[in-house]
Design a protein around this motif. Structure first.
Motif, PDB file in Angstrom:
ATOM      1  N   GLY A   1       0.932   4.155  -2.910  1.00  0.00           N
ATOM      2  CA  GLY A   1       0.669   5.551  -2.576  1.00  0.00           C
ATOM      3  C   GLY A   1       1.822   6.485  -2.938  1.00  0.00           C
ATOM      4  O   GLY A   1       1.741   7.693  -2.740  1.00  0.00           O
TER       5      GLY A   1
ATOM      6  N   GLY B   1       3.446   0.195   4.131  1.00  0.00           N
ATOM      7  CA  GLY B   1       2.577   1.192   4.750  1.00  0.00           C
ATOM      8  C   GLY B   1       2.876   1.439   6.222  1.00  0.00           C
ATOM      9  O   GLY B   1       2.197   2.233   6.872  1.00  0.00           O
TER      10      GLY B   1
ATOM     11  N   ARG C   1       0.811  -1.233   0.000  1.00  0.00           N
ATOM     12  CA  ARG C   1       0.000   0.000   0.000  1.00  0.00           C
ATOM     13  C   ARG C   1       0.843   1.283   0.000  1.00  0.00           C
ATOM     14  O   ARG C   1       0.452   2.281  -0.589  1.00  0.00           O
ATOM     15  CB  ARG C   1      -1.000  -0.001   1.146  1.00  0.00           C
ATOM     16  CG  ARG C   1      -0.369   0.111   2.529  1.00  0.00           C
ATOM     17  CD  ARG C   1      -1.411   0.113   3.610  1.00  0.00           C
ATOM     18  NE  ARG C   1      -2.115  -1.180   3.660  1.00  0.00           N
ATOM     19  CZ  ARG C   1      -3.084  -1.442   4.536  1.00  0.00           C
ATOM     20  NH1 ARG C   1      -3.459  -0.524   5.404  1.00  0.00           N
ATOM     21  NH2 ARG C   1      -3.647  -2.625   4.574  1.00  0.00           N
TER      22      ARG C   1
ATOM     23  N   SER D   1       1.088   9.056   1.758  1.00  0.00           N
ATOM     24  CA  SER D   1       1.268   7.625   1.950  1.00  0.00           C
ATOM     25  C   SER D   1       2.439   7.443   2.898  1.00  0.00           C
ATOM     26  O   SER D   1       3.178   8.380   3.169  1.00  0.00           O
ATOM     27  CB  SER D   1       1.589   6.938   0.628  1.00  0.00           C
ATOM     28  OG  SER D   1       2.971   7.054   0.356  1.00  0.00           O
TER      29      SER D   1
END
Ligand code: NDP
Length: 315
Positions: free
Chosen positions: A168, A181, A164, A175
């Motif tokens: 991003g 993440g 993720r 992000s």
């Protein structure tokens, strides 16, 4: 004719030792692709490389523009490209906060993975066009990204999660600066970048080996505990790490020996198999090593390929 090989980050450590080993054979012209021209020139001189065996060209992997400029000037030089070695890397084990590339990607993944991804993609055609008997694209991997090994299980472990952060933009704004993440961790970011390197090599193999005949390979050259890679580590670590590797884990390998290993992957006629991650046993014989589950996950490899294309402006 001599073979033409580009080595990124050839101004120190493994890259320099490999450049020297190849130049000494007289069969290779080494293009040292480096961010610091003067440092590279001094390094080549002090390694005793003779002028006719190398050319230094400027390349900063932490900038998409610089990668594109490098590729343009290489193409304009009219030199063939027979082997590309993606070797340069940054490692920031003690960084508390992320730093960023010119485009705002977290620096370790931005340099080690995204910069090399763009470079390899842009130079693939040149490799294809080479008439050299064995054309190769080599991306230096590492044991530390492989959680199926002892070294790969020292925390923080590599883990790309569901990607993720990469999706991003890895920019630390809207992000996370980490691929999975999570919170920034410099040592983990390096390991994650090495997993990306190994996945990218395999994805290249699946997409292009049959059609082009190019050999795609990765390797773990051994623990070269003396290189500049550890320059940002705390002084006590830098003092104790080489003897620890030499006498306790026995994984220690000199820069010279590691350079010979990478030079083998560049030019040895017996190492032409594609899609392989090479390692060496204690007698310095090469063997095909196993990658961890994550570092051989085909689905992740494809997703990273597609997300990386978007980030560097290829898609
Ligand atoms: P070094 O730090 O000695 O060499 C890294 C090289 O990368 C340097 O030449 C450095 O340039 C260059 N570099 C860094 N950032 C950039 C950039 N933005 N653009 C262009 N070049 C850049 O480390 P090593 O020789 O140890 O590392 C080489 C490879 O070996 C890496 O891929 C590393 O992951 C891998 N490796 C190393 C191991 C080890 O034990 N040392 C073990 C396993 C793998 P400059 O000289 O200007 O700083």
């Amino acid at each position: 004719r001599k073979g033409s090989v580009i080595i990124t980050g050839a101004s120190s450590g493994l890259g320099l030792a490999t450049a020297k080993a190849l130049a000494e054979t007289g069969k290779w012209h080494v293009i040292m692709a480096c961010r610091d021209f003067l440092k590279a020139e001094r390094a080549a001189k002090s390694a005793g490389m003779s002028k006719e065996n190398y050319t230094i060209m400027h390349l900063d992997l932490a900038s998409v523009d610089s990668v594109r400029q490098f590729v343009d000037s290489y193409k304009r030089s009219g030199r063939p490209l027979d082997v590309l070695v993606c070797n340069a890397a940054v490692y920031q084990p003690t960084a508390k906060e992320p730093t960023f590339t010119a485009e705002g990607f977290e620096l370790s993944v931005g340099t080690n993975h995204l910069g090399h991804f763009l470079l390899s993609r842009l130079l693939l055609d040149d490799l294809k066009q080479s008439d050299y008997p064995s054309k190769r694209l080599i991306i230096v991997g590492s044991i530390t990204g492989n959680t199926n090994t002892l070294a790969g299980n020292v925390p923080p472990k590599a883990n790309l999660g569901d990607l993720r952060g990469l999706a991003g933009g890895l920019n630390g704004l809207n992000s996370s600066a980490m691929i999975d993440g999570g919170d920034f961790d410099g040592a983990k970011a390096y390991k994650d970048s090495k997993v990306c390197n190994m996945l990218t090599m395999q994805e290249f193999h699946r997409r292009f080996h049959e059609e082009t005949g190019i050999t795609f390979a990765s390797l773990y050259p051994g623990c070269i505990a003396t290189t500049g890679l550890f320059r940002e580590h705390i002084p006590l670590f830098r003092l104790l790490f080489p003897p620890f590797q030499k006498y306790i884990t026995k994984g220690f390998v000199s820069e010279e020996e590691a350079g010979k290993r990478l030079a083998q992957v560049v030019s040895d006629p017996s190492l032409t198999k594609s899609g392989v991650y090479w390692s060496w046993n204690k007698d310095s014989a090469s063997f095909e090593n196993q990658l961890s589950q994550e570092a051989s996950d085909q689905d992740k490899a494809r997703k990273i390929w597609e997300l990386s294309e978007k980030l560097v402006g290829l898609a």
